[in-house]
Motif scaffolding. Structure first.
Motif, mmCIF file in Angstrom:
data_model
loop_
_atom_site.group_PDB
_atom_site.id
_atom_site.type_symbol
_atom_site.label_atom_id
_atom_site.label_comp_id
_atom_site.label_asym_id
_atom_site.label_seq_id
_atom_site.Cartn_x
_atom_site.Cartn_y
_atom_site.Cartn_z
ATOM 1 N N UNK A 145 0.858 -1.187 0.000
ATOM 2 C CA UNK A 145 0.000 0.000 0.000
ATOM 3 C C UNK A 145 0.889 1.230 0.000
ATOM 4 N N UNK A 146 0.582 2.173 -0.869
ATOM 5 C CA UNK A 146 1.360 3.413 -0.932
ATOM 6 C C UNK A 146 0.465 4.569 -0.485
ATOM 7 N N UNK A 147 1.064 5.453 0.279
ATOM 8 C CA UNK A 147 0.351 6.650 0.729
ATOM 9 C C UNK A 147 1.306 7.802 0.434
ATOM 10 N N UNK A 148 1.048 8.539 -0.641
ATOM 11 C CA UNK A 148 2.036 9.512 -1.123
ATOM 12 C C UNK A 148 1.441 10.913 -1.138
ATOM 13 N N UNK A 174 -4.848 2.098 -12.327
ATOM 14 C CA UNK A 174 -4.738 3.292 -11.472
ATOM 15 C C UNK A 174 -3.443 4.064 -11.670
ATOM 16 N N UNK A 175 -2.336 3.355 -11.922
ATOM 17 C CA UNK A 175 -1.041 4.041 -11.944
ATOM 18 C C UNK A 175 -0.354 4.030 -13.300
ATOM 19 N N UNK A 176 -0.445 2.914 -14.028
ATOM 20 C CA UNK A 176 0.400 2.814 -15.234
ATOM 21 C C UNK A 176 0.158 3.925 -16.264
ATOM 22 N N UNK A 177 -1.073 4.495 -16.409
ATOM 23 C CA UNK A 177 -1.241 5.549 -17.424
ATOM 24 C C UNK A 177 -0.685 6.913 -17.002
ATOM 25 N N UNK A 227 1.865 9.572 -10.783
ATOM 26 C CA UNK A 227 3.154 9.260 -11.414
ATOM 27 C C UNK A 227 4.246 9.046 -10.366
ATOM 28 N N UNK A 228 4.208 9.837 -9.286
ATOM 29 C CA UNK A 228 5.173 9.632 -8.196
ATOM 30 C C UNK A 228 5.030 8.228 -7.613
ATOM 31 N N UNK A 229 3.791 7.738 -7.532
ATOM 32 C CA UNK A 229 3.563 6.368 -7.044
ATOM 33 C C UNK A 229 4.126 5.352 -8.034
ATOM 34 N N UNK A 230 3.895 5.600 -9.322
ATOM 35 C CA UNK A 230 4.426 4.713 -10.376
ATOM 36 C C UNK A 230 5.954 4.621 -10.250
ATOM 37 N N UNK A 231 6.601 5.785 -10.084
ATOM 38 C CA UNK A 231 8.059 5.794 -9.922
ATOM 39 C C UNK A 231 8.489 4.981 -8.696
ATOM 40 N N UNK A 232 7.721 5.102 -7.615
ATOM 41 C CA UNK A 232 8.049 4.375 -6.388
ATOM 42 C C UNK A 232 7.910 2.861 -6.606
ATOM 43 N N UNK A 233 6.858 2.453 -7.294
ATOM 44 C CA UNK A 233 6.691 1.017 -7.614
ATOM 45 C C UNK A 233 7.894 0.539 -8.431
#
Ligand SMILES: [Zn+2]
Length: 279
Positions: A145-148, A174-177, A227-233
């Motif tokens: 789970x990410x909380x950014x 949710x994140x890839x696009x 996008x910040x979450x995508x980078x974190x993944x």
């Protein structure tokens, strides 16, 4: 998940602006993620990482060779749970494509099939990294789970916060696009430093003084924090296996993500004293 066949992506590099081509090759189940440098497949967990030029650059300590802008490709691999694959690149940068992980995810998904999943890493206690007013804290959990939270001094971005959990299909939708983003006011400085040579409205979300410059608009109202979450993944994939934890981050950057990965790699390799590997 494993790959049934090789997948290839071709385009231009964001920073160098040169043609870039990368192949993702199937690997034996259990062999992990690796990158070919100088003809040798190097395990991803053995590679050094740096946050140069606002992207993640991997460096092979043996050959000194580097591969830049790997984070969106790694996010697609980790987001779709592909943990056995070999990355082979002809240049020194992964193509930027549309600035998101969606084209990588679509290409990988078309070549994927069911396969054994590696054990997940679960830290046994919370870990924290910080720099200035930015920080990341991770604690054990039953899933990722990410909380950014981010805050950019631009009227169309400002403070954005999002909580997201990785469940089946959630990364793809949710994140890839979510595209990498920038501000028009920064472009002259970036170009002067030789960065963003391949950048344009077809591969980034760009904010001008009055709003989004891309004719098609934003893909999400909160695309920057996504996008910040995508980078974190993508950066967390450098642990080499799925992670089960709750990650809370304020203004995360690649440098800070890498500091967290270094701590997690240590906790993964010290025999379980500070972390455990769990199915
Ligand atoms: Zn990115």
């Amino acid at each position: 998940m494993i790959l049934a066949q090789a997948v290839e992506f071709e385009g231009r590099g964001l920073h160098g602006g040169r043609d870039a081509r990368v192949q993702i090759l199937p690997s034996r189940p259990g062999s992990g993620l690796s990158v070919i440098f100088d003809g040798h497949a190097r395990p991803i967990v053995s590679l050094e990482m740096s946050g140069r030029d606002r992207s993640t650059v991997l460096r092979d300590p043996a050959s000194g060779r580097e591969l830049g802008s790997v984070e969106h490709l790694l996010a697609a691999l980790a987001g779709l749970d592909v943990w056995d694959a070999t990355i082979a690149s002809e240049g020194d940068e992964v193509p930027v494509l549309d600035g998101s992980a969606l084209p990588f995810a679509r290409g990988l998904r078309a070549a994927m099939e069911q396969g054994p999943a590696p054990a997940a890493l679960v830290p046994s206690s919370s870990v924290r990294v910080e720099g200035g007013d930015a920080w990341i804290e991770a604690e054990p959990s039953d899933r990722l789970t990410l909380e950014v939270a981010v805050d950019f001094p631009h009227p169309r971005v400002g403070a954005q916060r999002l909580v997201w959990s990785k469940v089946d299909g959630s990364f793809l939708e949710d994140l890839s696009p979510a595209r990498t983003f920038g501000f028009l006011a920064e472009l002259p400085q970036l170009r002067a430093r030789g960065l963003a040579a391949g950048g344009g409205l077809d591969c980034a979300l760009v904010f001008g003084p009055d709003g989004v410059l891309n004719p098609e608009g934003a893909r999400f109202a909160d695309e920057p924090v996504r996008h910040k979450m995508l980078d974190l993944v993508g950066d967390l994939a450098l642990v080499g296996r799925p992670v089960r934890m709750r990650v809370m981050a304020k203004k995360p950057s690649h440098e800070l993500n890498h500091a967290l990965v270094r701590m997690l790699r240590l906790c993964c390799h010290d025999g379980g004293g500070r972390g455990k590997v769990d199915q």
